[in-house]
Motif scaffolding. Sequence first.
Motif, PDB file in Angstrom:
ATOM      1  N   ARG A 551       0.811  -1.215   0.000  1.00  0.00           N
ATOM      2  CA  ARG A 551       0.000   0.000   0.000  1.00  0.00           C
ATOM      3  C   ARG A 551       0.846   1.266   0.000  1.00  0.00           C
ATOM      4  NH1 ARG A 551      -5.371  -0.471   1.210  1.00  0.00           N
ATOM      5  NH2 ARG A 551      -6.118  -2.556   1.745  1.00  0.00           N
ATOM      6  N   MET A 552       2.114   1.111   0.340  1.00  0.00           N
ATOM      7  CA  MET A 552       2.986   2.289   0.384  1.00  0.00           C
ATOM      8  C   MET A 552       3.226   2.857  -1.002  1.00  0.00           C
ATOM      9  SD  MET A 552       5.992   1.635   3.137  1.00  0.00           S
ATOM     10  CE  MET A 552       6.730   0.348   2.140  1.00  0.00           C
ATOM     11  N   ASN A 553       3.562   4.125  -1.015  1.00  0.00           N
ATOM     12  CA  ASN A 553       3.986   4.769  -2.249  1.00  0.00           C
ATOM     13  C   ASN A 553       5.380   4.279  -2.636  1.00  0.00           C
ATOM     14  OD1 ASN A 553       1.617   6.387  -2.126  1.00  0.00           O
ATOM     15  ND2 ASN A 553       2.653   7.815  -0.750  1.00  0.00           N
ATOM     16  N   GLU A 554       5.820   4.706  -3.802  1.00  0.00           N
ATOM     17  CA  GLU A 554       7.185   4.406  -4.237  1.00  0.00           C
ATOM     18  C   GLU A 554       8.179   4.998  -3.239  1.00  0.00           C
ATOM     19  OE1 GLU A 554      10.078   5.266  -8.139  1.00  0.00           O
ATOM     20  OE2 GLU A 554       7.946   5.773  -8.180  1.00  0.00           O
ATOM     21  N   VAL A 555       9.270   4.287  -3.007  1.00  0.00           N
ATOM     22  CA  VAL A 555      10.243   4.686  -1.995  1.00  0.00           C
ATOM     23  C   VAL A 555      11.548   5.109  -2.664  1.00  0.00           C
ATOM     24  CG1 VAL A 555      11.506   3.976   0.071  1.00  0.00           C
ATOM     25  CG2 VAL A 555       9.212   3.070  -0.354  1.00  0.00           C
ATOM     26  N   TRP A 556      12.108   6.229  -2.193  1.00  0.00           N
ATOM     27  CA  TRP A 556      13.381   6.812  -2.637  1.00  0.00           C
ATOM     28  C   TRP A 556      13.222   7.465  -4.002  1.00  0.00           C
ATOM     29  CZ3 TRP A 556      16.888   7.299   1.082  1.00  0.00           C
ATOM     30  CH2 TRP A 556      18.148   7.834   0.760  1.00  0.00           C
ATOM     31  N   GLY A 557      14.186   8.293  -4.360  1.00  0.00           N
ATOM     32  CA  GLY A 557      14.080   9.132  -5.546  1.00  0.00           C
ATOM     33  C   GLY A 557      13.295  10.400  -5.204  1.00  0.00           C
ATOM     34  N   LEU A 558      13.405  11.414  -6.033  1.00  0.00           N
ATOM     35  CA  LEU A 558      12.787  12.707  -5.752  1.00  0.00           C
ATOM     36  C   LEU A 558      11.420  12.821  -6.418  1.00  0.00           C
ATOM     37  CD1 LEU A 558      15.858  15.097  -6.134  1.00  0.00           C
ATOM     38  CD2 LEU A 558      14.966  14.000  -4.063  1.00  0.00           C
ATOM     39  N   ASP A 559      10.463  13.399  -5.687  1.00  0.00           N
ATOM     40  CA  ASP A 559       9.135  13.610  -6.250  1.00  0.00           C
ATOM     41  C   ASP A 559       9.112  14.915  -7.044  1.00  0.00           C
ATOM     42  OD1 ASP A 559       8.866  15.723  -4.437  1.00  0.00           O
ATOM     43  OD2 ASP A 559       7.521  14.631  -3.086  1.00  0.00           O
ATOM     44  N   ALA A 560       7.927  15.316  -7.483  1.00  0.00           N
ATOM     45  CA  ALA A 560       7.809  16.491  -8.354  1.00  0.00           C
ATOM     46  C   ALA A 560       8.249  17.777  -7.678  1.00  0.00           C
ATOM     47  CB  ALA A 560       6.366  16.624  -8.843  1.00  0.00           C
ATOM     48  N   GLU A 561       8.201  17.822  -6.340  1.00  0.00           N
ATOM     49  CA  GLU A 561       8.636  19.013  -5.611  1.00  0.00           C
ATOM     50  C   GLU A 561      10.117  18.960  -5.247  1.00  0.00           C
ATOM     51  OE1 GLU A 561       4.430  20.293  -3.462  1.00  0.00           O
ATOM     52  OE2 GLU A 561       6.074  19.512  -2.232  1.00  0.00           O
ATOM     53  N   GLY A 562      10.741  17.794  -5.435  1.00  0.00           N
ATOM     54  CA  GLY A 562      12.145  17.655  -5.069  1.00  0.00           C
ATOM     55  C   GLY A 562      12.356  17.035  -3.704  1.00  0.00           C
ATOM     56  N   GLU A 563      11.302  16.489  -3.087  1.00  0.00           N
ATOM     57  CA  GLU A 563      11.426  15.797  -1.808  1.00  0.00           C
ATOM     58  C   GLU A 563      11.608  14.298  -2.035  1.00  0.00           C
ATOM     59  OE1 GLU A 563      11.717  17.046   1.117  1.00  0.00           O
ATOM     60  OE2 GLU A 563      11.167  19.141   0.743  1.00  0.00           O
ATOM     61  N   LEU A 564      12.343  13.653  -1.142  1.00  0.00           N
ATOM     62  CA  LEU A 564      12.508  12.215  -1.250  1.00  0.00           C
ATOM     63  C   LEU A 564      11.179  11.508  -1.044  1.00  0.00           C
ATOM     64  CD1 LEU A 564      15.915  11.491   0.467  1.00  0.00           C
ATOM     65  CD2 LEU A 564      15.224  10.714  -1.785  1.00  0.00           C
ATOM     66  N   LYS A 565      10.896  10.550  -1.874  1.00  0.00           N
ATOM     67  CA  LYS A 565       9.614   9.851  -1.837  1.00  0.00           C
ATOM     68  C   LYS A 565       9.536   8.925  -0.627  1.00  0.00           C
ATOM     69  CE  LYS A 565       9.407   9.747  -6.911  1.00  0.00           C
ATOM     70  NZ  LYS A 565       9.465   8.853  -8.104  1.00  0.00           N
ATOM     71  N   THR A 566       8.512   9.144   0.189  1.00  0.00           N
ATOM     72  CA  THR A 566       8.094   8.223   1.266  1.00  0.00           C
ATOM     73  C   THR A 566       9.039   8.189   2.462  1.00  0.00           C
ATOM     74  OG1 THR A 566       6.959   6.856  -0.379  1.00  0.00           O
ATOM     75  CG2 THR A 566       7.331   5.842   1.750  1.00  0.00           C
ATOM     76  N   MET A 567      10.304   8.557   2.293  1.00  0.00           N
ATOM     77  CA  MET A 567      11.257   8.467   3.390  1.00  0.00           C
ATOM     78  C   MET A 567      10.933   9.481   4.480  1.00  0.00           C
ATOM     79  SD  MET A 567      13.237   6.013   2.613  1.00  0.00           S
ATOM     80  CE  MET A 567      14.373   6.250   3.971  1.00  0.00           C
ATOM     81  N   TRP A 568      10.810   8.996   5.718  1.00  0.00           N
ATOM     82  CA  TRP A 568      10.652   9.830   6.909  1.00  0.00           C
ATOM     83  C   TRP A 568       9.362  10.670   6.882  1.00  0.00           C
ATOM     84  CZ3 TRP A 568      14.968  11.826   3.819  1.00  0.00           C
ATOM     85  CH2 TRP A 568      16.077  10.993   3.832  1.00  0.00           C
ATOM     86  N   ARG A 569       8.390  10.287   6.076  1.00  0.00           N
ATOM     87  CA  ARG A 569       7.197  11.102   5.875  1.00  0.00           C
ATOM     88  C   ARG A 569       6.019  10.172   5.600  1.00  0.00           C
ATOM     89  NH1 ARG A 569       7.970  13.531  -0.256  1.00  0.00           N
ATOM     90  NH2 ARG A 569       6.086  14.657   0.350  1.00  0.00           N
ATOM     91  N   PRO A 570       4.793  10.680   5.492  1.00  0.00           N
ATOM     92  CA  PRO A 570       3.655   9.804   5.211  1.00  0.00           C
ATOM     93  C   PRO A 570       3.912   8.911   4.002  1.00  0.00           C
ATOM     94  CG  PRO A 570       2.878  11.989   5.790  1.00  0.00           C
ATOM     95  CD  PRO A 570       4.377  12.086   5.713  1.00  0.00           C
ATOM     96  N   SER A 571       3.566   7.636   4.161  1.00  0.00           N
ATOM     97  CA  SER A 571       3.983   6.624   3.184  1.00  0.00           C
ATOM     98  C   SER A 571       2.886   6.185   2.236  1.00  0.00           C
ATOM     99  CB  SER A 571       4.487   5.386   3.931  1.00  0.00           C
ATOM    100  OG  SER A 571       3.405   4.698   4.554  1.00  0.00           O
ATOM    101  N   GLY A 572       1.641   6.582   2.510  1.00  0.00           N
ATOM    102  CA  GLY A 572       0.518   6.011   1.771  1.00  0.00           C
ATOM    103  C   GLY A 572      -0.220   4.986   2.602  1.00  0.00           C
ATOM    104  N   HIS A 573       0.422   4.488   3.643  1.00  0.00           N
ATOM    105  CA  HIS A 573      -0.218   3.627   4.647  1.00  0.00           C
ATOM    106  C   HIS A 573      -0.200   4.402   5.957  1.00  0.00           C
ATOM    107  CE1 HIS A 573      -1.035   0.423   7.462  1.00  0.00           C
ATOM    108  NE2 HIS A 573      -1.154  -0.473   6.495  1.00  0.00           N
ATOM    109  N   PRO A 574      -1.364   4.577   6.621  1.00  0.00           N
ATOM    110  CA  PRO A 574      -1.415   5.493   7.772  1.00  0.00           C
ATOM    111  C   PRO A 574      -0.587   5.067   8.972  1.00  0.00           C
ATOM    112  CG  PRO A 574      -3.457   4.239   7.582  1.00  0.00           C
ATOM    113  CD  PRO A 574      -2.678   3.974   6.326  1.00  0.00           C
TER     114      PRO A 574
END
Length: 610
Positions: A551-574
């Motif tokens: 259920r989690m989002n993709e992990v690592w790499g930069l998102d459209a805003e330039g933030e790391l995906k899923t790391m240390w932040r909401p993951s897509g699973h509460p």
Amino acid sequence: MLAQHQPAPPHTLSAPPSRPMTPQVTSSANSIARLWFSSFSEAMASGDTSAVDHLFLPEGYWRDLLALSWDHRTLKTPAKIKAFLDEDSRLKRAQVSSAALDGEAALVEANEDFTWVQSFYNFETAVGRGRGLFRLMQDKDGSWKCFTSYTGLEEIKGHEEKRGAGRPLGVNHGQNFGRQSWKARRASKKDFLDSEPEVLVIGAGQGGLTVGARLGQLNVDTLLVDKNERVGDNWRKRYEFLVLHDPVWYDHLPYIPFPPHWPVFTPKDKLGDWFEAYAASMELNVWMGTTVKSSTFDPAAGHWTVTLVRPGGEERTVKPKHVIMATGHSGEPNIPTFPGQEKFKGKLVHSSQHTTGGEFKGKKAVVVGCCNSGHDIAHDFVEQGADTTIVQRSSTYVMSSENGLGVLFKGLYEEGGPPTEDADIIFSSTPNPCHEVLHKYVTKTIADLDRETLNGLAKAGFKTTFGINDSGFLMLYFNRGGGYYLDVGASKLIADGHIKVKQGQEIDHFTEDAIVFADGTEIKADIVVLATGYKNMKTTAERILGPEASRMNEVWGLDAEGELKTMWRPSGHPNLWMMGGNLALCRFFSKRLALQVKARLEGIAPLEKY
């Protein structure tokens, strides 16, 4: 050709253009900072988002870590910043107050195109206290406007860390029937005999230890589990001569920094021992030799049911509200297979399984892969007397530890540098798209210093790159988690011919005693080490936790805003989080992750939808 340009991945943002700066600053940095901050703080307190238009440069950024958003957000341009602040009356609801400059402003001459005035400040919101940092640059008309603004949550009101004046007393004086010793209380708490952990952390390396320490200071009952026998074995069990490539000033753990006599570069076993002492000193509840047998999540109850297997086969079922995956920023080993490898009579292993080349003196060793591990292993083989070849399929960013780290960390992580907490905010307040631009200058400076090394590699047939948009090391790490070598000696061995290079050819198949490449050439081998990296860390989460992790989002790499995906932040699973990265990232972001978990446990932060 020394280096090739590597194009940016699709999600990389456009960067702010270089703007020649006025060579003289007519007013002091403090005066410039005070004048701008007066207008900024007034707008923050009143919720006046229209002020963004005249306070920020047209390509200005705002990075927020939890202070206004309970997420990691980076907004570029006044229009997007204003939309962010206006969404659901975000700025007004935050109730920013008590904003005040912290210390002296500084004039920073980053390079020939970027000069700014920089200052820390403190502030409060309705739920917490934070620190901010802004960088001001001159607009075309000479006025000073914001290039980057950072707001970060540091503590939640009513849930401050137990430190300083709030430290525990450690004893209960007076008459206390049934008194227990500290040792007895620790044993009971560690085993969770009469309670459930609120948070289960899977993995007790730097990620698990740092977030466990942060949660402990926030009074969150936390259990760490790890399959290894001892805390620190995640480093002890790696190849024998491994030493950290980052310097000591960059690698401190939270609360307990390395002592002043600690070596600049830490050997792996020494680090493992430090981890073990750290876990004991921070009173972390760690179950070693423990694996996850099964797990389910009940969205209605808002908790997990996890069955753990402890040493000796004992099973314990725990019901934490949150699970944090801290098994490293990498996932499962990436182990390619090749035609004919079953016929190979030599030894074929992944780098994660390799320890030392000591038994291969006088024999032929081949290392497939040219990032840090591949170079270190090849280096070891040569020193152990093996005939060594490294196989490079594409290109590698190379910078020397001697020159590169001094340039990268100058003014931040060095002897006599600022307090680690300040250095972390200076670094992390810079939006990643700005890092990409600024690191082009840094990469060029390092390459000029490393010119002899890069020329030597080119003559040896080793292909180098300057990374994504010529931005060097950092963007490769954030986007790919690899693709670079921080040179601690292997490059000279390559240049001098002690490590031979096979470049630009894929492996076609194995024979009984050799690797055969696509061009028909072959290399004899007694051992082949596949330094081919690791899969995405989500793969490990899925293996351990099953379908819930998907259920989690993709992990690592930069998102459209330039933030790391899923790391240390909401993951897509509460109720599932990802923790990892090098020691410095774990030190800084462990606090941000712990604050999010605490806020959800206390009902302060909104829950994600399941």
